[in-house]
Structure formats: C-alpha cells, structure tokens
Design an enzyme around this catalytic site. Structure first.
Site, PDB file in Angstrom:
ATOM      1  N   HIS A  48       6.880 -51.156  14.933  1.00  0.00           N
ATOM      2  CA  HIS A  48       7.893 -50.077  14.979  1.00  0.00           C
ATOM      3  C   HIS A  48       7.953 -49.462  16.361  1.00  0.00           C
ATOM      4  O   HIS A  48       7.421 -48.371  16.561  1.00  0.00           O
ATOM      5  CB  HIS A  48       7.547 -49.009  13.960  1.00  0.00           C
ATOM      6  CG  HIS A  48       8.693 -48.092  13.648  1.00  0.00           C
ATOM      7  ND1 HIS A  48       8.907 -46.902  14.311  1.00  0.00           N
ATOM      8  CD2 HIS A  48       9.684 -48.179  12.743  1.00  0.00           C
ATOM      9  CE1 HIS A  48       9.955 -46.293  13.806  1.00  0.00           C
ATOM     10  NE2 HIS A  48      10.448 -47.046  12.856  1.00  0.00           N
ATOM     11  N   PHE A  49       8.522 -49.908  17.267  1.00  0.00           N
ATOM     12  CA  PHE A  49       9.116 -51.227  17.458  1.00  0.00           C
ATOM     13  C   PHE A  49       8.363 -51.848  18.626  1.00  0.00           C
ATOM     14  O   PHE A  49       8.095 -51.145  19.595  1.00  0.00           O
ATOM     15  CB  PHE A  49      10.595 -51.112  17.788  1.00  0.00           C
ATOM     16  CG  PHE A  49      11.373 -50.338  16.743  1.00  0.00           C
ATOM     17  CD1 PHE A  49      11.761 -50.955  15.561  1.00  0.00           C
ATOM     18  CD2 PHE A  49      11.700 -49.006  16.927  1.00  0.00           C
ATOM     19  CE1 PHE A  49      12.502 -50.256  14.611  1.00  0.00           C
ATOM     20  CE2 PHE A  49      12.430 -48.315  15.972  1.00  0.00           C
ATOM     21  CZ  PHE A  49      12.819 -48.935  14.810  1.00  0.00           C
TER      22      PHE A  49
END
Length: 142
Positions: A48-49
């Site tokens: 993420h991410f």
C-alpha cells in the site's frame, strides 16, 4: 508519559497491530495525546503502495481508537477490560501519512453512558490535520 510497555499493560494489542509508540498526555476517561512513528518498515507498506507508500486511512482510524482505548481503559471501572469499535462517524481524510511522519493522535472522550461512548479523534502530522472522526466504542470483558 507512558512508554510502550505501559501502553501494553492497558490495551491488548501487540505487534504487528499495536499502532502506538508513546503516550504524552493522559487524563483517564477524558483525553489522550499519543504518537505513532511511521517508518518504511511497516508491514502494510509492502502492498500500500510499493511505488508510493501511504499509511491506510483505516489504520490511522485504528491508531486513534487504540489511543482512545488507553484513555478509557485507564479508568478504574474499566481496567482489565477491552474496548471494541461500535462505529465511526464523520471520518474525513485530509492529508497523506507517509514513512518518516510522526503521527500525533488526540482523542477526547465526549460521552460515556454505561459501557458505551463516543470520542472525538484527530490525527495530525506537523500540526496539519490528516484525519478526523467520531469513534464510538463499547467496553467488554477480556
């Protein structure tokens, strides 16, 4: 001020889900100011991410809830119990939280009625609001 060991005596959360590093101010049953040091080593940044690591908003809300639980469970009537989520209202996400940030978590308990209540919660970084929400809770047996 509470250290991580003292926090773990109050709430049941443990690695990798303990999202508080220290408590700077505490008035049991009233309010708390806690901190989370956000590092690139957080497990959630793996997905993420990967190209642009951002702390998930739901985990910021969870960190606020854990801070609120410290304030609540510091009351003599609730020591040794567990605070559960009852709901989230008026959540607003205003700023990204990224590795290197120090997340300030402020929760004011605005209502307690029996085993349930509401807290006004604000997470900020460098004085800028990242998240605000009303968190509802209820206290149960551990």
């Amino acid at each position: 001020m509470l250290t991580i060991k003292e926090i773990m005596e109050i709430i049941p959360h443990r690695y990798p889900f303990l999202l508080l590093d220290k408590v700077e101010e505490l008035v049991p049953g009233k309010n708390v100011v806690a901190f989370k040091n956000v590092t690139m080593n957080e497990y959630f940044f793996q997905g993420h991410f990967p190209q642009e690591p951002v702390m998930p908003g739901v985990l910021i809300i969870e960190a606020l809830a854990q801070a609120g639980a410290v304030a609540l469970l510091s009351l003599d009537d609730y020591k040794g119990k567990i605070a559960y989520f009852g709901g989230i209202n008026k959540a607003r996400f205003k700023k990204k939280v990224v590795p290197g940030d120090v997340l300030k978590l402020e929760v004011e308990i605005i209502k307690i009625k029996g085993p349930a209540g509401i807290g006004k919660a604000i997470a900020s970084v460098d004085g800028k609001k990242a998240v605000e929400a009303e968190i509802m809770f209820f206290v149960g047996e551990s």
